[in-house]
Write a protein that holds these residues in place. Structure first.
Motif, PDB file in Angstrom:
ATOM      1  N   ARG A  43      -1.387  74.936  30.206  1.00  0.00           N
ATOM      2  CA  ARG A  43      -0.010  75.111  30.702  1.00  0.00           C
ATOM      3  C   ARG A  43       0.939  74.683  29.595  1.00  0.00           C
ATOM      4  O   ARG A  43       0.961  73.521  29.203  1.00  0.00           O
ATOM      5  CB  ARG A  43       0.199  74.287  31.955  1.00  0.00           C
ATOM      6  N   ASP A  45       4.043  74.266  29.624  1.00  0.00           N
ATOM      7  CA  ASP A  45       5.081  73.325  30.059  1.00  0.00           C
ATOM      8  C   ASP A  45       4.650  71.870  29.908  1.00  0.00           C
ATOM      9  O   ASP A  45       5.496  70.975  29.873  1.00  0.00           O
ATOM     10  CB  ASP A  45       5.454  73.585  31.520  1.00  0.00           C
ATOM     11  N   ASP A  46       3.348  71.631  29.812  1.00  0.00           N
ATOM     12  CA  ASP A  46       2.843  70.263  29.672  1.00  0.00           C
ATOM     13  C   ASP A  46       3.078  69.697  28.267  1.00  0.00           C
ATOM     14  O   ASP A  46       2.902  68.502  28.049  1.00  0.00           O
ATOM     15  CB  ASP A  46       1.343  70.203  29.978  1.00  0.00           C
ATOM     16  N   LYS A  48       5.518  68.988  25.061  1.00  0.00           N
ATOM     17  CA  LYS A  48       6.888  68.857  24.566  1.00  0.00           C
ATOM     18  C   LYS A  48       6.958  69.075  23.058  1.00  0.00           C
ATOM     19  O   LYS A  48       8.004  69.331  22.506  1.00  0.00           O
ATOM     20  CB  LYS A  48       7.446  67.459  24.885  1.00  0.00           C
ATOM     21  N   TYR A 140       4.252  79.811  23.005  1.00  0.00           N
ATOM     22  CA  TYR A 140       4.965  78.533  23.096  1.00  0.00           C
ATOM     23  C   TYR A 140       6.303  78.617  22.358  1.00  0.00           C
ATOM     24  O   TYR A 140       7.324  78.159  22.875  1.00  0.00           O
ATOM     25  CB  TYR A 140       4.097  77.416  22.513  1.00  0.00           C
ATOM     26  N   VAL A 143       8.768  80.754  24.405  1.00  0.00           N
ATOM     27  CA  VAL A 143       9.275  80.029  25.568  1.00  0.00           C
ATOM     28  C   VAL A 143      10.310  78.989  25.143  1.00  0.00           C
ATOM     29  O   VAL A 143      11.355  78.839  25.785  1.00  0.00           O
ATOM     30  CB  VAL A 143       8.106  79.348  26.340  1.00  0.00           C
ATOM     31  N   ASN A 144      10.061  78.274  24.055  1.00  0.00           N
ATOM     32  CA  ASN A 144      11.002  77.255  23.593  1.00  0.00           C
ATOM     33  C   ASN A 144      12.278  77.857  23.016  1.00  0.00           C
ATOM     34  O   ASN A 144      13.345  77.263  23.131  1.00  0.00           O
ATOM     35  CB  ASN A 144      10.335  76.320  22.590  1.00  0.00           C
ATOM     36  N   LYS A 147      14.464  78.658  25.942  1.00  0.00           N
ATOM     37  CA  LYS A 147      15.072  77.466  26.523  1.00  0.00           C
ATOM     38  C   LYS A 147      16.316  77.056  25.762  1.00  0.00           C
ATOM     39  O   LYS A 147      17.288  76.575  26.332  1.00  0.00           O
ATOM     40  CB  LYS A 147      14.080  76.302  26.543  1.00  0.00           C
TER      41      LYS A 147
END
Length: 149
Positions: A43, A45-46, A48, A140, A143-144, A147
């Motif tokens: 995942r 989202d886990d 950072k 990843y 997705v970042n 954000k």
């Protein structure tokens, strides 16, 4: 006495080299399956930090690469030892028997073949795993970036 030594040396070669190559192939398969299961359950989202993700993704894949790189050398070592045993047996017999020489050399070469049989799938597995890591890291990053925007 000499015949016992030759028989023991041939058995040690077969079981030793072939055993190591079989172990290498089992470890490769196990690590490949483990990595694929991990990648399917990850995942994003886990995480950072991208570096932590990359460390988790690349865990143990260098072992697959090392097996793929070194399996042919283990097979080659078995071949060299098998040829040495064959020459030793020829010298001990004092006569040249073409049939025994060919059988000895054929048995010696099976170690090289086995080394290649282990190496090729290991390199393919490593390539698949490496590509999967690249795709997860790209996902990843995407997705970042979304954000931030």
């Amino acid at each position: 006495m000499q015949d016992n030594f030759l028989a023991y040396a041939e058995d040690a070669l077969d079981y030793g080299v072939m055993g190591v190559l079989i172990l290498m192939s089992i470890v490769t398969l196990w690590l490949f399956i483990e990595r694929m299961m991990f990648y399917n359950s990850i995942r994003l989202d886990d995480y950072k930090n991208r570096d932590h993700l990359e460390m988790d993704l690349t865990n143990n894949i260098s072992i697959i690469s090392a097996i793929g790189s070194n399996a042919p050398y283990v097979g080659l070592l078995g071949t060299v030892l098998g040829i040495m045993i064959t020459f030793y047996a020829m010298g001990d017999a004092g006569a040249v028997d073409a049939k025994k020489i060919m059988i000895g050399l054929a048995l010696a070469l099976k170690a090289t073949a086995m080394g290649l049989i282990v190496a090729m799938p290991a390199i393919v597995a490593y390539t698949i795993v490496l590509r999967k890591v690249e795709k997860i890291l790209a996902a990843y990053d995407i997705v970042n970036e979304e954000k931030v925007d």
